[in-house]
Enzyme design. Structure first.
Site, PDB file in Angstrom:
ATOM      1  N   GLU A  94      27.325   3.732  11.020  1.00  0.00           N
ATOM      2  CA  GLU A  94      26.144   3.056  12.592  1.00  0.00           C
ATOM      3  C   GLU A  94      27.137   1.653  12.524  1.00  0.00           C
ATOM      4  OE1 GLU A  94      21.760   3.405  12.886  1.00  0.00           O
ATOM      5  OE2 GLU A  94      22.416   2.743  10.841  1.00  0.00           O
ATOM      6  N   ASN A 132      20.368  -1.642  13.966  1.00  0.00           N
ATOM      7  CA  ASN A 132      19.095  -1.416  13.125  1.00  0.00           C
ATOM      8  C   ASN A 132      18.222  -2.371  13.291  1.00  0.00           C
ATOM      9  OD1 ASN A 132      19.268   1.432  11.786  1.00  0.00           O
ATOM     10  ND2 ASN A 132      21.587   0.331  11.557  1.00  0.00           N
ATOM     11  N   THR A 152      21.087  11.840  14.662  1.00  0.00           N
ATOM     12  CA  THR A 152      20.531  10.426  15.467  1.00  0.00           C
ATOM     13  C   THR A 152      21.324   9.379  15.699  1.00  0.00           C
ATOM     14  OG1 THR A 152      20.689   9.552  12.896  1.00  0.00           O
ATOM     15  CG2 THR A 152      18.721  11.064  13.213  1.00  0.00           C
ATOM     16  N   THR A 192      24.551  13.642   0.475  1.00  0.00           N
ATOM     17  CA  THR A 192      23.815  13.149   1.769  1.00  0.00           C
ATOM     18  C   THR A 192      23.918  13.506   3.900  1.00  0.00           C
ATOM     19  OG1 THR A 192      25.206  10.984   3.005  1.00  0.00           O
ATOM     20  CG2 THR A 192      26.173  12.854   2.388  1.00  0.00           C
TER      21      THR A 192
END
Lengths: 430, 430
Positions: A299, A425, A176, A213
């Site tokens: 991230e 985000n 992703t 996870t």
């Protein structure tokens, strides 16, 4: 892939090949265009056409299989379908189909779509639908378009490769916001037979596991019963993926699938024998190193944080303290700034749900650049700020914590908290 | 102070005066220079000389007192000293001395220094040392310099004021990275007597309370027994400060002190009477609005997030879900970006330690600009992205969650996660 240190044990050797390292597995991934039709404001995602979004891992034979899933009460539809399939086959699997860019979660038609993915894959591979496992990752609550998947699957299944290239394509397709694919494989010996075990994982945010996870697929050619395979996976996940946190958000779609083809021809592992221990260590090697990669590629992260807690009386206490440290937003920010603000380590230790005597706590910060003790007997000790800065400017940071005189230790993994986490985000629906 | 809406109830009136609104209290704050000598690299903090760092709140009479403290196992030395003092006096207090810029925590001489602060204050006020309560906030693990405090206290104590100016000076002196002081006071009636209750609090990071939060001092002139005062504080903290999270880091120094002078001359509250309910509601007014201010002024925050969960079977479930939502880093980032990414709300609801049927979950986003339902029966509903954006561009956001048919509701407060949080906590030892 970023240059992250691999932790290696005697008797195990790292090899190429990811999910195709073990005999009897083929894999591949393509870009089919799942996201293009889904962006709510009509714009194309900047990732469209760049990253693969559909993957298939297929076994030549019916495999013993085990899986662990997120404990989030909001479970992705693929999890519900996969649980039914594994139950229907009694723990057997032939293939995995997975997509990125859409989690197929919180949609009224979610299970129908997940079943459709399995049916289409089964048809293309010539296997039974319930032998196909399914995973999705991406945005929650947007309808999954089945057409691009339907169109891409026949060719994808026809062109699967039993080599490192196929494995790599597959690893790319489950990414992703990951910046590099996570793959690793090891070779080891069971009763004179050479065995292989390899896996792939995707990161990179909404990671705070509980029983599993992210999306993970691990394959092995070792022969092992369904029961022992599940036990090995459940045990190893506790000290690897479950000790990882990127941001404290536990995903709705976490799934880890482990398939064993048995083609290595070792005597099947059916009990907690010495062979079982050897197998578990191989599984730990793969899952621990994937965990390190996931943390390193969190991230927005610039650093891997690895907190090892020793001197605990119980594994539960050691894990609780280690996780508390790597989860602390304030410590994560300090590590981003290479600031030896050890008071934040103590603070995080203090609110961990664990038993210990704060007056026995010691903390050392370490990296390739050296190590420095910053706290002893629960209070600060004089240290060189300059040396500490040099240590913390490295990109793999060890936080070594002693909490007492006990014999148990554990490690947890995380990353720093940076501007880019906010950017990724806050700026668009990632 | 930023323009944050005050929530008001019938029968209660907001008044000026903070901790000096109640009869019998004086307060003040000064800059004494605690940080100047402490910066590890020899540089002066940018806050030096700008913000007050030493505060005293004194009562004209011996007050009934109650307190709650952090549950962090690493407790600041001031907490240990204050607990001993309150025990020695049987729940009586005459004064509070507090400093910012240094937490006096994880220091070998911490308790000695905290006792010294009490002794010096007691001497300057002419009261007993054990009648003085003490709080510290700031960097953990750096030696507290007592000299600037010793020099400043006599004048500070001589010049305390029983008015809004004194209260304001005190509120300024406990600030750390707060951008505005938090003060509020209410007037209400008990048995025909006019009573007052007011407080001050400091924020702004390391806030994830467990039994108390941050530094708080609340004063009242209502007459109430020590036992009922403690009960009221313990009960109200559960649904106010304990439902607040800025960043998930639970501080080592959280303390909330409540002092009652009894000068309003109402009949002393000694049981769970109607008067007790009226008093609790006043306390709730003050603590809830301080909580809102703390959330609004969270480190780096641009928005207040207020999540109200209704339809729960138990208060515990409602609080757990509401806190899970306001704590989610991914949702906090989405709110910063004004992105109606409701899947992240569902994800956070899903990992809350609470019992509910996910198929009964509904979510509405609201603010001054209107409201929009984004999820019903656990799945997405069509909504205008444009309208949602407009709602989320406001600076007070309500996230309204229904989790079932139960009768219980609760609210939790938080803030968005922004670049400035990283900047504040990554750039220097704040």
């Amino acid at each position: 892939m970023k240059d992250i240190k691999k932790i290696i044990y005697e008797g195990y050797q790292y090899i190429d090949g990811g999910v195709c390292a073990a005999k009897g597995f083929r894999a591949g991934g393509v870009y089919c265009g799942i996201k293009k039709t889904m962006t709510p404001d009509g714009n194309e995602s900047p990732l469209d056409g760049v990253k693969n979004d559909l993957t298939v891992v297929a076994a030549d034979t019916l495999c013993n299989a085990a899986a662990v899933y997120t404990q989030n009460k909001v479970k992705g539809a693929p999890i519900l379908v996969m649980q039914r399939h594994l139950k229907a086959t009694g723990g057997k699997a032939r293939a995995l189909v997975a997509n990125s860019k859409n989690a197929n979660t919180c949609n009224a038609d979610g299970e129908t779509k997940a079943e459709a993915m399995c049916n289409l894959t089964a048809k293309a591979l010539g296997v039974k639908p319930e032998e196909v496992m399914v995973m999705s990752t991406g945005v929650i609550g947007q309808i999954l378009p089945i057409e691009p998947i339907e169109q891409a699957l026949p060719n994808l299944c026809k062109n699967l490769k039993a080599d490192a290239e196929g494995a790599h394509e597959a690893a790319l397709a489950i990414m992703t916001t990951d910046t590099f694919p996570k793959e690793i494989a090891v070779e080891f010996t069971l009763g004179g037979k050479t065995c292989h075990l390899g896996g792939m994982a995707k990161g990179s945010g909404m990671i705070h596991p509980n029983m599993a996870t992210t999306l993970n697929c691990i394959t092995t050619d070792a022969a092992i019963s369904v029961e022992m395979l599940q036990k090995a996976l459940s045990d190893v996940v506790k000290v690897t993926y479950n000790c990882l946190s990127i941001d404290g958000d536990q995903s709705t779609n976490d799934t880890c699938l482990l398939m064993a083809s048995g083609l290595a021809e070792n005597a099947e592992i059916t009990s907690e024998s010495e062979d079982y221990e050897i197998f578990c260590r191989a599984l730990y090697c793969v899952m621990m190193n994937l965990t390190r990669m996931l943390a390193y590629d969190g991230e927005g992260a610039t650093k891997l944080l690895e907190c090892t807690v020793s001197g605990a009386d119980t594994l539960q206490d050691a894990i609780a303290v280690a996780k508390s440290v790597v989860c602390s937003p304030l410590l994560k920010c300090a590590m981003f700034g290479a600031d030896a603000n050890w008071g934040r380590v103590l603070c995080a230790i203090g609110y961990a749900p664990a038993e210990f005597d704060i007056h026995k706590v010691a903390v050392t910060l370490a990296s390739r650049a050296g190590s420095v003790e910053v706290c002893k007997n629960g209070a600060g000790v004089a240290f060189s700020e300059e040396k500490a800065k040099k240590i913390l400017l490295e990109d793999e940071i060890q936080i070594l914590v002693t909490i007492g005189d006990g014999a148990v230790s554990a490690t947890a993994w995380g990353c720093d908290l940076t501007y880019d986490y906010i950017k990724i985000n806050g700026d668009y629906r990632s």
